[in-house]
Design an enzyme around this catalytic site. Structure first.
Site, PDB file in Angstrom:
ATOM      1  N   ASN A  23       0.804  -1.225   0.000  1.00  0.00           N
ATOM      2  CA  ASN A  23       0.000   0.000   0.000  1.00  0.00           C
ATOM      3  C   ASN A  23       0.840   1.281   0.000  1.00  0.00           C
ATOM      4  OD1 ASN A  23      -2.218  -1.583  -0.147  1.00  0.00           O
ATOM      5  ND2 ASN A  23      -2.833  -1.361   2.000  1.00  0.00           N
ATOM      6  N   ARG A 121     -17.098   1.009  -1.286  1.00  0.00           N
ATOM      7  CA  ARG A 121     -15.904   1.759  -1.641  1.00  0.00           C
ATOM      8  C   ARG A 121     -16.127   2.842  -2.718  1.00  0.00           C
ATOM      9  NH1 ARG A 121     -10.798  -2.211  -1.654  1.00  0.00           N
ATOM     10  NH2 ARG A 121      -9.780  -0.343  -0.895  1.00  0.00           N
ATOM     11  N   ARG A 397      -2.403 -11.129  -4.145  1.00  0.00           N
ATOM     12  CA  ARG A 397      -2.474  -9.685  -4.426  1.00  0.00           C
ATOM     13  C   ARG A 397      -1.630  -8.890  -3.444  1.00  0.00           C
ATOM     14  NH1 ARG A 397      -8.405  -7.821  -6.242  1.00  0.00           N
ATOM     15  NH2 ARG A 397      -7.161  -5.968  -6.552  1.00  0.00           N
TER      16      ARG A 397
HETATM   17  N1  EPU Z   1     -14.533   6.107   1.356  1.00  0.00           N
HETATM   18  C1  EPU Z   1     -15.579   6.857   0.883  1.00  0.00           C
HETATM   19  N2  EPU Z   1     -15.342   7.701  -0.173  1.00  0.00           N
HETATM   20  C2  EPU Z   1     -14.125   7.821  -0.754  1.00  0.00           C
HETATM   21  C3  EPU Z   1     -13.039   7.045  -0.250  1.00  0.00           C
HETATM   22  C4  EPU Z   1     -13.284   6.195   0.802  1.00  0.00           C
HETATM   23  O1  EPU Z   1     -16.698   6.766   1.386  1.00  0.00           O
HETATM   24  O2  EPU Z   1     -13.979   8.610  -1.686  1.00  0.00           O
HETATM   25  C5  EPU Z   1     -14.768   5.151   2.461  1.00  0.00           C
HETATM   26  C6  EPU Z   1     -14.537   3.702   2.002  1.00  0.00           C
HETATM   27  O3  EPU Z   1     -15.671   3.181   1.354  1.00  0.00           O
HETATM   28  C7  EPU Z   1     -14.209   2.999   3.281  1.00  0.00           C
HETATM   29  C8  EPU Z   1     -13.467   4.078   4.082  1.00  0.00           C
HETATM   30  O4  EPU Z   1     -13.808   5.328   3.473  1.00  0.00           O
HETATM   31  O5  EPU Z   1     -15.383   2.648   3.938  1.00  0.00           O
HETATM   32  C9  EPU Z   1     -11.952   3.916   4.089  1.00  0.00           C
HETATM   33  O6  EPU Z   1     -11.459   3.940   2.774  1.00  0.00           O
HETATM   34  P1  EPU Z   1     -10.015   4.493   2.405  1.00  0.00           P
HETATM   35  O7  EPU Z   1     -10.177   5.438   1.256  1.00  0.00           O
HETATM   36  O8  EPU Z   1      -9.312   4.963   3.610  1.00  0.00           O
HETATM   37  O9  EPU Z   1      -9.326   3.181   1.880  1.00  0.00           O
HETATM   38  P2  EPU Z   1      -8.551   2.968   0.518  1.00  0.00           P
HETATM   39  O10 EPU Z   1      -7.647   4.087   0.247  1.00  0.00           O
HETATM   40  O11 EPU Z   1      -9.522   2.572  -0.541  1.00  0.00           O
HETATM   41  C10 EPU Z   1      -6.521   1.788   1.657  1.00  0.00           C
HETATM   42  C11 EPU Z   1      -5.823   0.474   1.519  1.00  0.00           C
HETATM   43  C12 EPU Z   1      -6.721  -0.624   2.029  1.00  0.00           C
HETATM   44  C13 EPU Z   1      -7.037  -0.341   3.503  1.00  0.00           C
HETATM   45  C14 EPU Z   1      -7.687   1.043   3.633  1.00  0.00           C
HETATM   46  C15 EPU Z   1      -7.965   1.459   5.057  1.00  0.00           C
HETATM   47  C16 EPU Z   1      -4.424   0.851  -0.426  1.00  0.00           C
HETATM   48  C17 EPU Z   1      -4.097   0.510  -1.808  1.00  0.00           C
HETATM   49  N3  EPU Z   1      -5.495   0.252   0.118  1.00  0.00           N
HETATM   50  O12 EPU Z   1      -7.718   1.683   0.866  1.00  0.00           O
HETATM   51  O13 EPU Z   1      -5.978  -1.827   1.930  1.00  0.00           O
HETATM   52  O14 EPU Z   1      -7.927  -1.310   3.987  1.00  0.00           O
HETATM   53  O15 EPU Z   1      -6.813   2.031   3.027  1.00  0.00           O
HETATM   54  O16 EPU Z   1      -6.809   1.443   5.804  1.00  0.00           O
HETATM   55  O17 EPU Z   1      -3.725   1.618   0.213  1.00  0.00           O
HETATM   56  C18 EPU Z   1      -5.667  -4.143   1.850  1.00  0.00           C
HETATM   57  O18 EPU Z   1      -4.451  -3.932   1.712  1.00  0.00           O
HETATM   58  O19 EPU Z   1      -6.145  -5.278   2.119  1.00  0.00           O
HETATM   59  C19 EPU Z   1      -6.594  -3.020   1.722  1.00  0.00           C
HETATM   60  C20 EPU Z   1      -7.882  -3.190   1.446  1.00  0.00           C
END
Ligand code: EPU
Length: 421
Positions: A23, A121, A397
């Site tokens: 990540n 998401r 992954r």
């Molecule tokens: N969310 C929204 N709107 C947005 C973006 C996010 O409502 O525009 C919500 C999401 O639906 C979720 C929450 O906010 O319910 C957290 O999402 P976040 O954007 O923080 O997560 P992400 O950036 O999509 C990254 C990691 C994930 C990890 C999360 C939380 C990467 C590539 N992915 O995802 O990693 O779970 O942060 O820490 O950095 C994993 O590695 O298994 C994984 C899923």
């Protein structure tokens, strides 16, 4: 389709080096779009998600070469602004390219990433943040076309500290005119690593790791080299695997501070965790006990990416434990699979109640997503008898050859081809 066949009951022992963080590597690779040049990124894990990101960069016109864990990216000829739908659907992290493409070429077209196994998401926070910087967002069906002749610094308050939105906005703001302030920013260590990379490129990002990030726009950035930070979730997974098997493991390439909330919870169960020369040492010296309540929250709280693995461990901890998932709306599918292994576990809404048992029983189970897969591997390593964990493509992954790492620690695990059901 591949699966892991696991014979449970062998304590994991030995010493391994933890891979670089998926990540952190994904947004850093996306950030190479920002300036035309040649970048060398080290300690990039060999994962299918990284393969997909490299293919996206190539589809945009970059040259990408991989030698072991070194990725060389030449973005001089990068000139495309459309991310192909097939690649967009392969990894959600393709949305990280929005910010850098807008900064470099002034436009980007993507198809909306759908929901996934762990929840809906949406990307509204990404789009809202980019709009604040002057990006015009046009949505037609599933196609999102963004353009910005000029990016202008702005004050952006995130409704939720989204990791991806914070990273996307940071990358877009690097060369915007004036100052950008992101309030309620995510504080995850991967954001600090991305900021360090951007600053090496000549950006002026301050406050990464805190709730307010300030980016002073600079006219130009240039290519640089970087080593990706260690993967805190892989480290946490291996600590728990050692704990669930009653083993003793030393992990190199770990930053213990990144795992503070996880280590605190694991110590509560009775696991002995100490800092070691290059990381951490874990030892399961006594019977483990449950934890009254763990709630997943943004960093520095207990990470959602460790929730499934922690739950697998708690099925073996004496007494009653509860775990609530607050980050994703559908990240508890492993509960049903753990039940197949004899776990006494009940799901109500977003909360799981677990009554610890002495030992799980081998079963055929299926990984529904990456971390759920890791949890099932942990459970199978403890279980009496043989388990088959299907859906290994999810595990690949994010974990680099998890089967080989576990085998190196003495675990009885084999990768096999499974017939499609
Ligand atoms: N969310 C929204 N709107 C947005 C973006 C996010 O409502 O525009 C919500 C999401 O639906 C979720 C929450 O906010 O319910 C957290 O999402 P976040 O954007 O923080 O997560 P992400 O950036 O999509 C990254 C990691 C994930 C990890 C999360 C939380 C990467 C590539 N992915 O995802 O990693 O779970 O942060 O820490 O950095 C994993 O590695 O298994 C994984 C899923």
């Amino acid at each position: 389709m591949e699966g892991f066949v696991i014979e449970g009951g062998t304590p994991l022992t030995g010493r391994v080096r933890v891979q670089g963080a998926k990540n952190a590597a994904l947004p850093i690779l996306a950030a190479t779009v920002l300036a035309a040049g040649t970048y060398e990124i080290h300690d990039v894990p060999q994962l299918t998600d990284i393969d997909a990101m490299c293919r996206i960069l190539q589809s945009l016109g970059a040259k990408v070469e991989r030698t072991g864990h070194r990725v060389t990216v030449d973005t001089i000829g990068l000139n495309q602004t459309h991310i192909p739908d097939e690649l967009m659907s392969r990894i959600r992290s393709s949305i990280f390219l929005m910010g850098p493409l807008l900064a470099r070429l002034g436009k980007v077209t993507i198809s909306r990433p759908g929901g996934c196994a762990i929840g809906k998401r949406p990307i509204n926070l990404h789009l809202k943040g980019l709009a604040c910087l002057g990006v015009e967002v046009a949505e037609e069906g599933d196609i999102i076309a963004c353009s910005a002749p000029e990016l202008k610094g702005a004050e952006i308050t995130l409704d939720f500290p989204s990791v991806g939105a914070t990273e996307n906005i940071m990358m877009a703001a690097v060369c915007a005119t004036g100052e950008t302030v992101i309030t309620n920013a995510a504080r995850e260590p991967e954001i600090v690593d991305l900021a360090a990379f951007l600053n090496k490129m000549g950006a002026r990002v301050q406050g990464a790791g805190e709730s307010t990030i300030v980016i002073q726009g600079v006219p130009k950035v240039q290519a640089t080299n970087h080593s990706v930070m260690p993967d805190r979730i892989v480290a946490g997974t291996l600590i728990i695997a050692a704990g669930a098997t009653g083993g003793e493991v030393e992990l190199d390439n770990v930053v213990p501070e990144h795992l503070e909330s996880v280590i605190e919870s694991l110590r509560q169960t009775g696991l002995a965790i100490e800092t070691a020369e290059r990381g951490l040492r874990v030892q399961a010296e006594r019977k483990l006990t449950g934890i009254p309540h763990i709630v997943t929250t943004p960093y520095p709280g207990f990470p959602t990416d460790m929730q499934p693995q922690m739950l697998a461990l708690l099925t073996l901890c004496e007494g009653t434990s509860r775990v609530t998932e607050k980050i994703f709306d559908s990240r508890l599918k492993h509960v049903e699979e753990l039940k197949k292994m004899g776990a006494e576990i009940r799901l109500e809404g977003d909360t799981v109640t677990v009554h610890g048992i002495r030992r799980l029983t081998g079963a055929h189970v299926c990984a529904t997503d990456l971390r759920a897969g890791a949890a099932l591997v942990i459970a199978a390593l403890n279980a009496q008898g043989r388990s088959v964990v299907a859906g290994v493509e999810h595990i690949d992954r994010g974990y680099e050859r998890l089967d080989e790492v576990i085998a190196q620690l003495g675990g009885q695990i084999h990768r096999v081809a499974l017939k499609k059901q």
